[in-house]
Design an enzyme around this catalytic site. Structure first.
Site, PDB file in Angstrom:
ATOM      1  N   GLY A  11       0.818  -0.655   0.117  1.00 39.90           N
ATOM      2  CA  GLY A  11       0.087   0.034   0.152  1.00 39.90           C
ATOM      3  C   GLY A  11       0.955   1.304   0.018  1.00 39.90           C
ATOM      4  O   GLY A  11       1.962   1.340   0.997  1.00 39.90           O
ATOM      5  N   ARG A  72       0.626  -5.349  -4.824  1.00 40.84           N
ATOM      6  CA  ARG A  72       0.990  -6.361  -3.931  1.00 40.84           C
ATOM      7  C   ARG A  72       1.500  -7.495  -5.091  1.00 40.84           C
ATOM      8  O   ARG A  72       0.900  -7.711  -5.520  1.00 40.84           O
ATOM      9  CB  ARG A  72       0.138  -6.435  -2.876  1.00 40.84           C
ATOM     10  CG  ARG A  72      -0.352  -5.392  -2.196  1.00 40.84           C
ATOM     11  CD  ARG A  72      -1.354  -5.280  -1.183  1.00 40.84           C
ATOM     12  NE  ARG A  72      -2.457  -4.247  -0.608  1.00 40.84           N
ATOM     13  CZ  ARG A  72      -1.491  -3.695   0.500  1.00 40.84           C
ATOM     14  NH1 ARG A  72      -0.287  -4.093   0.825  1.00 40.84           N
ATOM     15  NH2 ARG A  72      -2.225  -2.417   0.738  1.00 40.84           N
ATOM     16  N   ASP A 103       4.973  -4.164   6.315  1.00 44.32           N
ATOM     17  CA  ASP A 103       5.450  -5.603   6.348  1.00 44.32           C
ATOM     18  C   ASP A 103       6.087  -6.427   5.165  1.00 44.32           C
ATOM     19  O   ASP A 103       6.863  -7.528   5.408  1.00 44.32           O
ATOM     20  CB  ASP A 103       4.388  -5.405   7.599  1.00 44.32           C
ATOM     21  CG  ASP A 103       3.874  -7.395   8.138  1.00 44.32           C
ATOM     22  OD1 ASP A 103       5.169  -7.403   8.754  1.00 44.32           O
ATOM     23  OD2 ASP A 103       3.868  -8.638   7.749  1.00 44.32           O
ATOM     24  N   THR A 125       3.784   3.355   5.143  1.00 44.10           N
ATOM     25  CA  THR A 125       2.986   2.946   5.263  1.00 44.10           C
ATOM     26  C   THR A 125       2.100   3.585   6.515  1.00 44.10           C
ATOM     27  O   THR A 125       2.699   4.392   7.686  1.00 44.10           O
ATOM     28  CB  THR A 125       2.717   1.273   6.041  1.00 44.10           C
ATOM     29  OG1 THR A 125       1.873   0.762   6.657  1.00 44.10           O
ATOM     30  CG2 THR A 125       4.066   0.937   7.210  1.00 44.10           C
ATOM     31  N   ASP A 127       0.053   2.372   8.292  1.00 43.99           N
ATOM     32  CA  ASP A 127      -0.422   1.669   9.536  1.00 43.99           C
ATOM     33  C   ASP A 127       0.106   1.792  10.711  1.00 43.99           C
ATOM     34  O   ASP A 127       0.072   1.884  11.964  1.00 43.99           O
ATOM     35  CB  ASP A 127      -0.311   0.563   9.312  1.00 43.99           C
ATOM     36  CG  ASP A 127      -1.045   0.244   7.658  1.00 43.99           C
ATOM     37  OD1 ASP A 127      -2.125   0.747   7.651  1.00 43.99           O
ATOM     38  OD2 ASP A 127      -1.834  -0.875   7.862  1.00 43.99           O
ATOM     39  N   ASP A 129       2.769   0.209  11.748  1.00 42.95           N
ATOM     40  CA  ASP A 129       2.859  -1.032  12.403  1.00 42.95           C
ATOM     41  C   ASP A 129       4.355  -1.598  12.404  1.00 42.95           C
ATOM     42  O   ASP A 129       4.113  -3.415  12.484  1.00 42.95           O
ATOM     43  CB  ASP A 129       1.709  -2.047  11.902  1.00 42.95           C
ATOM     44  CG  ASP A 129       1.828  -2.254  10.364  1.00 42.95           C
ATOM     45  OD1 ASP A 129       2.692  -1.555   9.642  1.00 42.95           O
ATOM     46  OD2 ASP A 129       1.260  -3.143   9.682  1.00 42.95           O
ATOM     47  N   ARG A 171      -5.099  -1.684   8.909  1.00 40.30           N
ATOM     48  CA  ARG A 171      -5.536  -3.820   8.922  1.00 40.30           C
ATOM     49  C   ARG A 171      -5.135  -3.868  10.431  1.00 40.30           C
ATOM     50  O   ARG A 171      -5.893  -3.273  10.934  1.00 40.30           O
ATOM     51  CB  ARG A 171      -3.705  -3.609   8.768  1.00 40.30           C
ATOM     52  CG  ARG A 171      -3.394  -4.579   7.877  1.00 40.30           C
ATOM     53  CD  ARG A 171      -2.448  -5.036   7.475  1.00 40.30           C
ATOM     54  NE  ARG A 171      -1.999  -4.339   6.133  1.00 40.30           N
ATOM     55  CZ  ARG A 171      -2.225  -5.120   5.096  1.00 40.30           C
ATOM     56  NH1 ARG A 171      -3.573  -6.121   4.790  1.00 40.30           N
ATOM     57  NH2 ARG A 171      -2.065  -3.987   3.654  1.00 40.30           N
TER      58      ARG A 171
HETATM   59  O1  F6P Z   1      -1.497  -1.273   4.392  1.00 37.32           O
HETATM   60  C1  F6P Z   1      -2.291  -0.297   4.267  1.00 37.32           C
HETATM   61  C2  F6P Z   1      -3.817  -0.671   4.363  1.00 37.32           C
HETATM   62  O2  F6P Z   1      -3.936   1.328   3.860  1.00 37.32           O
HETATM   63  C3  F6P Z   1      -4.248  -0.804   5.440  1.00 37.32           C
HETATM   64  O3  F6P Z   1      -4.373   0.682   6.217  1.00 37.32           O
HETATM   65  C4  F6P Z   1      -5.262  -0.838   4.472  1.00 37.32           C
HETATM   66  O4  F6P Z   1      -6.103  -2.461   5.236  1.00 37.32           O
HETATM   67  C5  F6P Z   1      -4.444  -1.726   3.271  1.00 37.32           C
HETATM   68  O5  F6P Z   1      -3.827  -1.114   3.818  1.00 37.32           O
HETATM   69  C6  F6P Z   1      -6.115  -1.666   2.307  1.00 37.32           C
HETATM   70  O6  F6P Z   1      -4.749  -2.203   1.372  1.00 37.32           O
HETATM   71  P1  F6P Z   1      -5.602  -2.230  -0.223  1.00 37.32           P
HETATM   72  O7  F6P Z   1      -6.021  -0.686  -0.557  1.00 37.32           O
HETATM   73  O8  F6P Z   1      -4.958  -3.538  -0.814  1.00 37.32           O
HETATM   74  O9  F6P Z   1      -7.685  -2.419  -0.597  1.00 37.32           O
END
Ligand code: F6P
Length: 319
Positions: A11, A72, A103, A125, A127, A129, A171
């Site tokens: 992300g 991803r 991560d 990120t 998050d 985290d 997340r």
């Molecule tokens: O890791 C960043 C994040 O925005 C999280 O907060 C969220 O759960 C996830 O990515 C959403 O991912 P995507 O953009 O692939 O839906």
């Protein structure tokens, strides 16, 4: 070392561009050639790689997203995918790699390091985290986006005397929810790191109502489940009128804050510094405003935790 590469993965987060700029400029400052790998690990596998110059990273420090794009990539989780990536790096004569991401991106960087390929992880990120740093690139901007949104919701919440439930990203981590809740004086903050009982949430709402409170703000971290479900439960248990806002990807965009730009510049440059020193398989971060670096395997084996004192404080201030 003469030639290094940089990629962003997972992300995106505001400040990634500032980190890319720092890697490129710091590398060129030290007479390195710097190659950009586009679309994260997917682009590494397919060889979507181009040389970056000083001008390639001009006018991006203030922009959200990532000029290198992101993805991803499931294939890179396999040994075959990793091998293809290493072959591309060798083909381009790239001797060290900076991976900017969260991560999942660090897992890929760890695999490359285990196969003897010098890699440094830069935590990017929203998050917050990633262990081994007090802050990740993008967290501060996302937090400010959330606060801006809640301030606006608060205006209409007061006018209509309703209970507002706001679901935020993160997340499995509750940092965005906790910091936003504290910054915005939310009545209740639900985060995955802390157990919560709906009866207590409801009791608190009812106490506020009896005291003449005109509205309530409840922040739900996505790791706790859906804000819509929380709202339904509250409405059933109290009869109060609720509204739900799921902030979603608005939290990932926008111009990075000064804090994120500075953090990204420091961490990106430090990653290059480590490669120049011959270090590999490390992550960079800041702790107490000092640059730190750790073994990537050790960082990935640690569990991220929230600041319990901050959580306690948020409880004390929202009685
Ligand atoms: O890791 C960043 C994040 O925005 C999280 O907060 C969220 O759960 C996830 O990515 C959403 O991912 P995507 O953009 O692939 O839906």
């Amino acid at each position: 070392m003469k030639r290094i590469g940089v990629l962003t993965s997972g992300g995106d987060s505001p400040g990634m561009n500032a980190a890319i700029r720092a890697v490129v400029r710091k590398g060129i400052y030290h007479d390195l050639e710097v190659y950009g790998i586009y679309n994260g690990y997917a682009g590494l596998i397919s060889g979507n790689i181009k040389k970056l110059e000083l001008g390639s990273v001009g006018d991006i420090i203030h922009r959200g997203g990532t000029m290198l794009h992101s993805a991803r990539c499931l294939e890179f989780k396999t040994p075959e995918g990793q091998q293809k990536g290493i072959e591309q790096l060798k083909k381009y004569g790239i001797e060290g790699l900076v991976v900017i991401g969260g991560d999942g991106s660090f897992q890929g960087a760890k695999k490359l390091s285990e196969q003897g390929y010098p890699t440094i992880g830069v935590p990017g990120t929203i998050d917050n985290d990633i262990p081994g740093t007090d802050f990740t690139i993008g967290f501060d901007t996302a937090l400010n986006t959330i606060i801006d949104a809640i301030d606006k919701i608060r205006d209409t919440a007061t006018s209509h005397e309703r209970t507002y439930i706001i679901e935020v990203m993160g997340r499995d981590a509750g940092d965005l929810a906790l910091w936003a809740g504290l910054a915005d004086g939310a009545e209740t903050i639900l985060i995955p790191e802390e157990e919560h009982k709906m009866e207590q949430v409801v009791q608190k709402l009812q106490r506020g109502h009896e005291r003449g409170k005109k509205h309530s703000i409840i922040i739900v971290a996505e790791g706790c489940g859906s804000g819509v479900d929380v709202a339904k439960e509250i409405e059933t248990l109290t009869g109060f009128e609720t509204r739900v806002t799921v902030l979603g990807h608005i939290q990932r965009g926008g111009s990075p804050t000064a804090f994120d730009r500075v953090l990204a510049s420091r961490l990106g440059a430090q990653a290059v510094e480590l490669l120049l020193q011959g270090k590999a398989g490390r992550t960079v971060g800041i702790e107490n405003n000092k640059l730190v670096d750790y073994d990537i395997t050790e960082v990935l084996s640690r569990k991220h935790s929230i600041d319990r004192d901050m959580y306690r404080l948020s409880q004390e201030l929202s009685i």
